[in-house]
Design a protein around this motif. Structure first.
Motif, PDB file in Angstrom:
ATOM      1  N   ALA A  46      67.019  39.832  34.665  1.00  0.00           N
ATOM      2  CA  ALA A  46      65.563  39.863  34.524  1.00  0.00           C
ATOM      3  C   ALA A  46      64.977  41.045  35.296  1.00  0.00           C
ATOM      4  N   GLY A  47      65.571  41.378  36.438  1.00  0.00           N
ATOM      5  CA  GLY A  47      65.070  42.484  37.238  1.00  0.00           C
ATOM      6  C   GLY A  47      65.168  43.816  36.526  1.00  0.00           C
ATOM      7  N   THR A  48      66.239  44.006  35.757  1.00  0.00           N
ATOM      8  CA  THR A  48      66.403  45.255  35.018  1.00  0.00           C
ATOM      9  C   THR A  48      65.326  45.407  33.950  1.00  0.00           C
ATOM     10  N   VAL A  49      65.055  44.343  33.217  1.00  0.00           N
ATOM     11  CA  VAL A  49      64.025  44.401  32.180  1.00  0.00           C
ATOM     12  C   VAL A  49      62.649  44.576  32.820  1.00  0.00           C
ATOM     13  N   ALA A  50      62.416  43.885  33.928  1.00  0.00           N
ATOM     14  CA  ALA A  50      61.140  44.017  34.632  1.00  0.00           C
ATOM     15  C   ALA A  50      60.930  45.447  35.118  1.00  0.00           C
ATOM     16  N   ARG A  51      61.989  46.109  35.571  1.00  0.00           N
ATOM     17  CA  ARG A  51      61.871  47.496  36.011  1.00  0.00           C
ATOM     18  C   ARG A  51      61.487  48.406  34.843  1.00  0.00           C
ATOM     19  N   ALA A  52      62.019  48.113  33.652  1.00  0.00           N
ATOM     20  CA  ALA A  52      61.650  48.902  32.471  1.00  0.00           C
ATOM     21  C   ALA A  52      60.170  48.728  32.146  1.00  0.00           C
ATOM     22  N   VAL A  53      59.660  47.506  32.323  1.00  0.00           N
ATOM     23  CA  VAL A  53      58.235  47.265  32.102  1.00  0.00           C
ATOM     24  C   VAL A  53      57.408  48.064  33.099  1.00  0.00           C
ATOM     25  N   ARG A  54      57.802  48.024  34.351  1.00  0.00           N
ATOM     26  CA  ARG A  54      57.059  48.787  35.362  1.00  0.00           C
ATOM     27  C   ARG A  54      57.098  50.282  35.052  1.00  0.00           C
ATOM     28  N   ASN A  55      58.253  50.783  34.638  1.00  0.00           N
ATOM     29  CA  ASN A  55      58.359  52.200  34.303  1.00  0.00           C
ATOM     30  C   ASN A  55      57.414  52.564  33.158  1.00  0.00           C
ATOM     31  N   ALA A  56      57.297  51.673  32.162  1.00  0.00           N
ATOM     32  CA  ALA A  56      56.377  51.935  31.055  1.00  0.00           C
ATOM     33  C   ALA A  56      54.939  51.991  31.549  1.00  0.00           C
ATOM     34  N   VAL A  57      54.571  51.033  32.389  1.00  0.00           N
ATOM     35  CA  VAL A  57      53.205  50.977  32.909  1.00  0.00           C
ATOM     36  C   VAL A  57      52.892  52.205  33.750  1.00  0.00           C
ATOM     37  N   GLU A  58      53.889  52.689  34.486  1.00  0.00           N
ATOM     38  CA  GLU A  58      53.678  53.829  35.381  1.00  0.00           C
ATOM     39  C   GLU A  58      53.889  55.178  34.705  1.00  0.00           C
ATOM     40  N   THR A  59      54.242  55.195  33.425  1.00  0.00           N
ATOM     41  CA  THR A  59      54.397  56.457  32.705  1.00  0.00           C
ATOM     42  C   THR A  59      53.076  57.216  32.730  1.00  0.00           C
ATOM     43  N   PRO A  60      53.086  58.497  33.087  1.00  0.00           N
ATOM     44  CA  PRO A  60      51.835  59.264  33.128  1.00  0.00           C
ATOM     45  C   PRO A  60      51.086  59.212  31.800  1.00  0.00           C
ATOM     46  N   ARG A  61      49.782  59.353  31.865  1.00  0.00           N
ATOM     47  CA  ARG A  61      48.917  59.139  30.708  1.00  0.00           C
ATOM     48  C   ARG A  61      49.076  60.186  29.608  1.00  0.00           C
ATOM     49  N   ASP A  62      49.825  61.255  29.865  1.00  0.00           N
ATOM     50  CA  ASP A  62      50.037  62.201  28.781  1.00  0.00           C
ATOM     51  C   ASP A  62      51.124  61.736  27.819  1.00  0.00           C
ATOM     52  N   ALA A  63      51.736  60.578  28.106  1.00  0.00           N
ATOM     53  CA  ALA A  63      52.784  60.029  27.243  1.00  0.00           C
ATOM     54  C   ALA A  63      52.452  58.585  26.875  1.00  0.00           C
ATOM     55  N   HIS A  64      52.931  58.172  25.702  1.00  0.00           N
ATOM     56  CA  HIS A  64      52.710  56.821  25.198  1.00  0.00           C
ATOM     57  C   HIS A  64      54.071  56.190  24.930  1.00  0.00           C
ATOM     58  N   PRO A  65      54.552  55.327  25.830  1.00  0.00           N
ATOM     59  CA  PRO A  65      55.838  54.676  25.604  1.00  0.00           C
ATOM     60  C   PRO A  65      55.677  53.563  24.559  1.00  0.00           C
ATOM     61  N   THR A  66      56.048  53.831  23.338  1.00  0.00           N
ATOM     62  CA  THR A  66      55.762  52.897  22.244  1.00  0.00           C
ATOM     63  C   THR A  66      56.812  51.800  22.104  1.00  0.00           C
ATOM     64  N   GLU A  67      58.087  52.146  22.267  1.00  0.00           N
ATOM     65  CA  GLU A  67      59.155  51.154  22.137  1.00  0.00           C
ATOM     66  C   GLU A  67      60.243  51.402  23.179  1.00  0.00           C
ATOM     67  N   ILE A  68      60.714  50.327  23.774  1.00  0.00           N
ATOM     68  CA  ILE A  68      61.830  50.384  24.720  1.00  0.00           C
ATOM     69  C   ILE A  68      62.872  49.384  24.250  1.00  0.00           C
ATOM     70  N   VAL A  69      64.106  49.840  24.064  1.00  0.00           N
ATOM     71  CA  VAL A  69      65.211  48.981  23.625  1.00  0.00           C
ATOM     72  C   VAL A  69      66.263  48.967  24.712  1.00  0.00           C
ATOM     73  N   LEU A  70      66.629  47.772  25.169  1.00  0.00           N
ATOM     74  CA  LEU A  70      67.624  47.600  26.217  1.00  0.00           C
ATOM     75  C   LEU A  70      68.746  46.692  25.721  1.00  0.00           C
ATOM     76  N   ARG A  71      69.977  47.060  25.986  1.00  0.00           N
ATOM     77  CA  ARG A  71      71.132  46.242  25.620  1.00  0.00           C
ATOM     78  C   ARG A  71      72.012  46.036  26.848  1.00  0.00           C
ATOM     79  N   PRO A  72      72.592  44.853  27.000  1.00  0.00           N
ATOM     80  CA  PRO A  72      73.448  44.614  28.165  1.00  0.00           C
ATOM     81  C   PRO A  72      74.769  45.342  28.058  1.00  0.00           C
TER      82      PRO A  72
END
Length: 235
Positions: A206-232
């Motif tokens: 869960a921590g790994t997926v949560a970190r990806a969410v935080r990274n998306a939220v913290e992405t600078p405003r000149d970029a739009h993270p539209t889709e993130i795909v994670l596989r174990p």
């Protein structure tokens, strides 16, 4: 009525996370807590007790997301919202032949319709902040597997909802997160239903997926993270 969202320019941004009492939702709360004022959602106030004790600066937001009158009442105090994370959902699995109308209706209600309505009600608050909507989807939202028909249909619909929202609300950022199976209590229940032995190393943390969410939220405003795909990766 509680006003959750009035803040000065020096205050932290506000994030609402649904399904935040445990599992992935609680992990996302931990990741966002250092930089955000948190509204943590769950069905009951009692369920939120442990995570609120862990993150004492957060506020509980207990509401049944399929009780739309209650949801409308619960959002009344939210005038500005920087981040909305849709994490709450259900996974009622079974083959199409063995499924029922009630199963399909309940799955679509929890995983798609409730998400749509909460987002719709919060659009004024999100627009006020040029906010970010994060939808926790699934690998099942990209490819359906046997026994996952109703769940996959709800997640395919959730992806379409995200795509439409992104086009209709260009001032907002909208991110679909498609994780593989995650090591949570819900996953243990799913694996037990499959009749298999549970091996945590087979799944994402869960921590790994949560970190990806935080990274998306913290992405600078000149970029739009539209889709993130994670596989174990098997450990």
């Amino acid at each position: 009525m509680t006003n959750y969202s009035l803040r000065t320019e020096s205050d932290q941004p506000t994030a609402l996370i649904t399904g935040a009492s445990r599992g992935l939702g609680a992990a996302i709360a931990r990741e966002l807590a250092p930089a955000h004022r948190l509204l943590l959602g769950a069905r009951t106030a009692e369920a939120l007790g442990p995570i609120l004790g862990e993150l004492p600066g957060s506020a509980g937001w207990p509401v049944d997301l399929t009780d739309y009158a209650a949801v409308a009442n619960a959002v009344e105090g939210i005038e500005r919202l920087d981040v909305l994370v849709h994490n709450a959902g259900t996974a009622d699995l079974g083959t199409i032949a063995e499924s029922s109308v009630a199963q399909w209706r309940n799955t679509l209600e929890a995983n798609l319709i409730a998400v749509m309505e909460l987002t719709r009600l919060l659009l004024p608050a999100l627009r006020a902040a040029n906010g970010h909507v994060v939808l926790i989807n699934s690998g099942a939202g990209l490819r359906a597997n046997p026994g996952w028909g109703a769940y996959a249909a709800s997640k395919f619909g959730l992806r379409a909802f995200a795509d439409a929202l992104r086009l209709e609300e260009p001032a907002l950022r909208v991110t679909s997160v498609h994780p593989g199976r995650i090591d949570t209590d819900m996953q243990r229940e799913i694996v037990a239903g499959e009749g298999r032995e549970y091996e945590p190393r087979e799944f994402l943390t869960a921590g790994t997926v949560a970190r990806a969410v935080r990274n998306a939220v913290e992405t600078p405003r000149d970029a739009h993270p539209t889709e993130i795909v994670l596989r174990p990766i098997a450990r």
